[in-house]
Design a protein around this motif. Structure first.
Motif, PDB file in Angstrom:
ATOM      1  N   UNK A  68      -5.048 -11.718  -1.181  1.00  0.00           N
ATOM      2  CA  UNK A  68      -5.079 -10.259  -1.319  1.00  0.00           C
ATOM      3  C   UNK A  68      -3.722  -9.723  -1.738  1.00  0.00           C
ATOM      4  N   UNK A  69      -2.668 -10.183  -1.103  1.00  0.00           N
ATOM      5  CA  UNK A  69      -1.335  -9.682  -1.459  1.00  0.00           C
ATOM      6  C   UNK A  69      -0.988 -10.023  -2.912  1.00  0.00           C
ATOM      7  N   UNK A 130       3.147  -2.509   1.596  1.00  0.00           N
ATOM      8  CA  UNK A 130       4.499  -3.027   1.741  1.00  0.00           C
ATOM      9  C   UNK A 130       4.786  -3.430   3.179  1.00  0.00           C
ATOM     10  N   UNK A 131       4.374  -2.604   4.118  1.00  0.00           N
ATOM     11  CA  UNK A 131       4.638  -2.876   5.531  1.00  0.00           C
ATOM     12  C   UNK A 131       3.926  -4.147   5.999  1.00  0.00           C
ATOM     13  N   UNK A 132       2.659  -4.287   5.645  1.00  0.00           N
ATOM     14  CA  UNK A 132       1.893  -5.434   6.123  1.00  0.00           C
ATOM     15  C   UNK A 132       2.136  -6.681   5.283  1.00  0.00           C
ATOM     16  N   UNK A 133       2.539  -6.522   4.024  1.00  0.00           N
ATOM     17  CA  UNK A 133       3.013  -7.678   3.267  1.00  0.00           C
ATOM     18  C   UNK A 133       4.246  -8.265   3.944  1.00  0.00           C
ATOM     19  N   UNK A 136       3.224 -10.259   6.890  1.00  0.00           N
ATOM     20  CA  UNK A 136       2.658 -11.548   6.467  1.00  0.00           C
ATOM     21  C   UNK A 136       3.763 -12.531   6.102  1.00  0.00           C
ATOM     22  N   UNK A 137       4.749 -12.075   5.361  1.00  0.00           N
ATOM     23  CA  UNK A 137       5.841 -12.960   4.949  1.00  0.00           C
ATOM     24  C   UNK A 137       6.611 -13.474   6.160  1.00  0.00           C
ATOM     25  N   UNK A 138       6.854 -12.606   7.140  1.00  0.00           N
ATOM     26  CA  UNK A 138       7.548 -13.051   8.362  1.00  0.00           C
ATOM     27  C   UNK A 138       6.707 -14.058   9.128  1.00  0.00           C
ATOM     28  N   UNK A 139       5.448 -13.756   9.287  1.00  0.00           N
ATOM     29  CA  UNK A 139       4.568 -14.624  10.077  1.00  0.00           C
ATOM     30  C   UNK A 139       4.482 -16.014   9.481  1.00  0.00           C
ATOM     31  N   UNK A 140       4.445 -16.080   8.164  1.00  0.00           N
ATOM     32  CA  UNK A 140       4.243 -17.363   7.486  1.00  0.00           C
ATOM     33  C   UNK A 140       5.536 -17.946   6.928  1.00  0.00           C
ATOM     34  N   UNK A 141       6.678 -17.304   7.232  1.00  0.00           N
ATOM     35  CA  UNK A 141       7.973 -17.762   6.702  1.00  0.00           C
ATOM     36  C   UNK A 141       7.880 -18.003   5.193  1.00  0.00           C
ATOM     37  N   UNK A 142       7.272 -17.039   4.507  1.00  0.00           N
ATOM     38  CA  UNK A 142       6.978 -17.183   3.078  1.00  0.00           C
ATOM     39  C   UNK A 142       8.082 -16.559   2.228  1.00  0.00           C
ATOM     40  N   UNK A 143       8.174 -17.018   1.013  1.00  0.00           N
ATOM     41  CA  UNK A 143       9.172 -16.564   0.052  1.00  0.00           C
ATOM     42  C   UNK A 143       8.761 -15.198  -0.504  1.00  0.00           C
ATOM     43  N   UNK A 144       9.616 -14.191  -0.414  1.00  0.00           N
ATOM     44  CA  UNK A 144       9.260 -12.882  -0.978  1.00  0.00           C
ATOM     45  C   UNK A 144       9.360 -12.811  -2.495  1.00  0.00           C
ATOM     46  N   UNK A 145       9.969 -13.814  -3.125  1.00  0.00           N
ATOM     47  CA  UNK A 145      10.263 -13.723  -4.557  1.00  0.00           C
ATOM     48  C   UNK A 145       9.047 -13.393  -5.424  1.00  0.00           C
ATOM     49  N   UNK A 146       7.867 -14.000  -5.185  1.00  0.00           N
ATOM     50  CA  UNK A 146       6.733 -13.712  -6.070  1.00  0.00           C
ATOM     51  C   UNK A 146       6.270 -12.257  -6.034  1.00  0.00           C
ATOM     52  N   UNK A 147       6.705 -11.506  -5.018  1.00  0.00           N
ATOM     53  CA  UNK A 147       6.239 -10.126  -4.859  1.00  0.00           C
ATOM     54  C   UNK A 147       7.303  -9.096  -5.222  1.00  0.00           C
ATOM     55  N   UNK A 182       2.558  10.040   5.424  1.00  0.00           N
ATOM     56  CA  UNK A 182       4.017   9.961   5.403  1.00  0.00           C
ATOM     57  C   UNK A 182       4.526   8.844   6.309  1.00  0.00           C
ATOM     58  N   UNK A 183       3.855   8.600   7.418  1.00  0.00           N
ATOM     59  CA  UNK A 183       4.267   7.506   8.305  1.00  0.00           C
ATOM     60  C   UNK A 183       4.134   6.161   7.606  1.00  0.00           C
ATOM     61  N   UNK A 184       3.064   5.976   6.849  1.00  0.00           N
ATOM     62  CA  UNK A 184       2.873   4.702   6.144  1.00  0.00           C
ATOM     63  C   UNK A 184       3.917   4.530   5.052  1.00  0.00           C
ATOM     64  N   UNK A 185       4.239   5.612   4.362  1.00  0.00           N
ATOM     65  CA  UNK A 185       5.242   5.541   3.292  1.00  0.00           C
ATOM     66  C   UNK A 185       6.606   5.190   3.879  1.00  0.00           C
ATOM     67  N   UNK A 186       6.994   5.882   4.950  1.00  0.00           N
ATOM     68  CA  UNK A 186       8.291   5.618   5.585  1.00  0.00           C
ATOM     69  C   UNK A 186       8.382   4.164   6.035  1.00  0.00           C
ATOM     70  N   UNK A 187       7.307   3.652   6.627  1.00  0.00           N
ATOM     71  CA  UNK A 187       7.304   2.265   7.119  1.00  0.00           C
ATOM     72  C   UNK A 187       7.428   1.271   5.967  1.00  0.00           C
ATOM     73  N   UNK A 188       6.708   1.523   4.876  1.00  0.00           N
ATOM     74  CA  UNK A 188       6.764   0.615   3.740  1.00  0.00           C
ATOM     75  C   UNK A 188       8.125   0.604   3.075  1.00  0.00           C
ATOM     76  N   UNK A 189       8.727   1.785   2.954  1.00  0.00           N
ATOM     77  CA  UNK A 189      10.042   1.878   2.324  1.00  0.00           C
ATOM     78  C   UNK A 189      11.129   1.202   3.161  1.00  0.00           C
ATOM     79  N   UNK A 190      10.950   1.138   4.469  1.00  0.00           N
ATOM     80  CA  UNK A 190      11.910   0.425   5.318  1.00  0.00           C
ATOM     81  C   UNK A 190      11.618  -1.075   5.347  1.00  0.00           C
ATOM     82  N   UNK A 191      10.337  -1.429   5.333  1.00  0.00           N
ATOM     83  CA  UNK A 191       9.973  -2.840   5.456  1.00  0.00           C
ATOM     84  C   UNK A 191      10.377  -3.647   4.239  1.00  0.00           C
TER      85      UNK A 191
END
Length: 380
Positions: A68-69, A130-133, A136-147, A182-191
């Motif tokens: 999905x991501x 952005x927030x939940x991606x 996912x990356x933290x949980x799976x210790x995944x590389x952020x580069x492809x995103x 606005x809460x979702x936007x703020x969270x995504x921009x920080x994450x």
């Protein structure tokens, strides 16, 4: 050619088995239909899908979440020119045409849905993704580069557009700015910067915009000490505001406590949570998605037994076929006289709603009960 949808092994009779519904209906390209059996919900929303991916990931299906991501990243990068032009217009003080905005939902193939006449401009999904991606990356210790390219586009888009009125979680009130959006936007921009998804000037702009969002919410979106549904008007609450507490974390301390108390007072009823007091959609029933969202916050704040009670309430909303609906089929409705018009228009309540399944899995995981059997059997 796209791969077949990811699969996982789930023990029959456990809560973890609820993920099978999600996997069964995921498109080979990675998109999730909101509800495969409900004609107007056959699209993939960034918001619903991000939560669905989170539920699948927690339930042992990381390949599904990753697919999905990756789908989201392709949707954005395939529109690079469109997004950059839109951002340029906004940064120069211009006003985009209505058709220039990114839609909230796409076909399962990742295309715009076309001119269906159904409102489609929402901003919350991109921040939620952005927030939940990042989770996912933290949980799976995944590389952020492809995103990274997709995250850059999403951050620039949100940073330039966040103060623009748009439709809320429920595809309503397009002329307002919404607390949950606005809460979702703020969270995504920080994450995104924290996860290494954006760097340099993009990260700096994202964090500066997040600060502006948070300041605006605290200045215009608080009444009587709690968050409210809309910026600058009224004192009504909406259960989507729970997301500003958990998972997005915009509201903390006394602001979070007062917001929670207002939602509990107005919208929590016998284990189920209504959207808002004036809701008339399908008569205004209670939503498993929102009960799980409340339970998620309870679990995070030590109110374990109350969280478990909400999980048990959702257990009782499954059909005999093991499917969760959009709204609880039984129980008190806020506007029972308005249910028939929606049944005539669109047929029975959307079932299965994949978002309901995902939130159920998230709550079960928070409580450490994914491998447990439901404590109440499915309804007749």
């Amino acid at each position: 050619m796209a791969a077949d949808p990811p699969t996982t092994e789930a023990a029959p009779g456990t809560r973890r088995a609820a993920v099978d519904v999600i996997l069964r209906h995921q498109h080979p390209g990675g998109g999730y239909p909101a509800c495969p059996a409900f004609e107007v919900y056959g699209y993939s929303w960034f918001r619903d899908g991000a939560f669905i991916a989170e539920g699948a990931d927690r339930a042992g299906a990381p390949d599904s979440a990753r697919a999905f991501h990756q789908w989201c990243a392709r949707v954005l990068t395939s529109r690079t020119g469109r997004i950059e032009a839109l951002v340029g217009t906004l940064r120069s003080g211009g006003t985009p045409a209505s058709g220039d905005w990114l839609p909230a939902r796409y076909t399962l193939e990742g295309d715009d849905e076309g001119d269906t006449g159904w409102w489609n401009f929402q901003l919350d999904g991109y921040g939620t993704w952005l927030h939940l991606l990042a989770a996912h990356l933290r949980r799976r210790s995944a590389d952020p580069a492809p995103y990274r390219e997709a995250a850059r586009l999403a951050c620039d888009y949100l940073g330039a557009s966040w103060n623009t009125p748009c439709f809320d979680w429920w595809e309503e009130d397009s002329h307002r700015r919404h607390g949950a959006t606005l809460a979702s936007i703020e969270a995504g921009l920080r994450a995104a910067p924290a996860a290494g998804l954006v760097e340099g000037g993009t990260a700096e702009r994202a964090l500066a915009a997040a600060d502006d969002v948070a300041a605006t919410v605290r200045r215009e979106g608080v009444r009587d000490g709690h968050l409210v549904k809309w910026m600058g008007e009224g004192g009504a609450v909406d259960a989507s505001l729970l997301s500003a507490l958990t998972p997005f974390g915009l509201a903390e301390g006394e602001l979070a406590e007062r917001t929670l108390a207002a939602v509990e007072r107005d919208l929590l009823h016998e284990g189920g949570v209504y959207r808002y007091l004036d809701d008339t959609f399908y008569g205004g029933g209670r939503w498993p998605v929102l009960s799980a969202l409340l339970g998620w916050h309870y679990a995070r704040t030590g109110r374990t037994e109350e969280a478990r009670a909400l999980l048990h309430w959702i257990d009782g909303q499954f059909t005999r076929d093991g499917l969760l609906p959009e709204q609880a089929p039984e129980g008190q409705r806020l506007a029972p006289g308005r249910e028939a018009e929606w049944l005539d228009r669109w047929g029975p309540n959307a079932t299965p709603l994949l978002w309901s399944h995902a939130m159920y899995l998230i709550l079960a995981d928070e409580l450490g009960e994914l491998d447990s059997a439901p404590t109440r059997g499915p309804q007749a």
